[in-house]
Scaffold this active site. Sequence first.
Site, mmCIF file in Angstrom:
data_model
loop_
_atom_site.group_PDB
_atom_site.id
_atom_site.type_symbol
_atom_site.label_atom_id
_atom_site.label_comp_id
_atom_site.label_asym_id
_atom_site.label_seq_id
_atom_site.Cartn_x
_atom_site.Cartn_y
_atom_site.Cartn_z
ATOM 1 N N MET A 10 0.837 -1.213 0.000
ATOM 2 C CA MET A 10 0.000 0.000 0.000
ATOM 3 C C MET A 10 0.870 1.261 0.000
ATOM 4 O O MET A 10 0.868 2.009 0.952
ATOM 5 C CB MET A 10 -0.934 -0.013 1.223
ATOM 6 N N GLN A 52 -11.207 2.703 0.236
ATOM 7 C CA GLN A 52 -10.892 3.966 0.910
ATOM 8 C C GLN A 52 -11.766 5.095 0.374
ATOM 9 O O GLN A 52 -12.413 5.822 1.137
ATOM 10 C CB GLN A 52 -9.421 4.338 0.683
ATOM 11 N N THR A 83 1.940 1.722 5.992
ATOM 12 C CA THR A 83 1.276 2.877 5.405
ATOM 13 C C THR A 83 0.721 3.710 6.543
ATOM 14 O O THR A 83 0.345 3.165 7.580
ATOM 15 C CB THR A 83 0.119 2.449 4.466
ATOM 16 N N CYS A 197 3.007 10.136 4.590
ATOM 17 C CA CYS A 197 2.578 9.105 3.641
ATOM 18 C C CYS A 197 3.846 8.403 3.224
ATOM 19 O O CYS A 197 4.849 9.060 2.903
ATOM 20 C CB CYS A 197 1.867 9.726 2.437
ATOM 21 N N GLU A 199 4.839 7.064 0.666
ATOM 22 C CA GLU A 199 5.344 7.292 -0.692
ATOM 23 C C GLU A 199 6.064 8.630 -0.846
ATOM 24 O O GLU A 199 6.823 8.818 -1.803
ATOM 25 C CB GLU A 199 4.193 7.253 -1.713
#
Length: 232
Positions: A10, A52, A83, A197, A199
């Site tokens: 994720m 989500q 995540t 986050c 990412e």
Amino acid sequence: MKTIGLIGGMSWQSTSLYYSAINAGVKQSLGGLHSAKVCLYSVDFHEIEQLQHAGKWCETAVILAHAAQAVEAGGADLFLICTNTMHKVAAEVQAAVKIPLLHIADATAKQLLAHSMTKVGLLGTAFTMQQEFYKGRLSHDFGIEVLVPSAEQQTMIHEVIYQELCLGMINHDSKQKYLAVIQDLFNQGAQAVILGCTEITLLVQQQDTHVALYDTTAIHAQSAVEAALDPD
């Protein structure tokens, strides 16, 4: 050494960072040919993302609870949800297993307080920036004041995460926009900015700005290493 359970996927890009960081941390601590004991369950992020944005968080909790049970059955002594956003259902996932969850917000808050950071900016998905499950935990449990970007900035940040970073796309213009938001939060009084986050670290790193950044991926991974190597 304890076995670390990872609930990943994720996205898989950030999960790969977890795996690398955890193994590097164990190698640094123990030397030689040591590597981490890891049990990884990687979900299909498409399913999670659809739920989500449909607001079906209870269904995401079921998926992650099953994943937690799987890593527990696989021998994990503790586990991480790789995540920030999915910590919205952390309590439900923890309730499904006996092994402890290392909460990403707790690990981040402890490092912030160790560095005397009590007022910070927060970047993340719209869910993380807008809802209380994350920033409320920082403020209520640790006394850290949390600033978030403007509504327009939040929309941009969220879209870049899902439409670019989770697809492995690194865009220079998006990086500049993120850096502008980070500077804006600093100008509002934030002592540091949380990359909330997993990412975002793919796009923005500390060398890109004078503002102190707290990379939750790296912090969470290091907390797992410390827990795995703790003899107690």
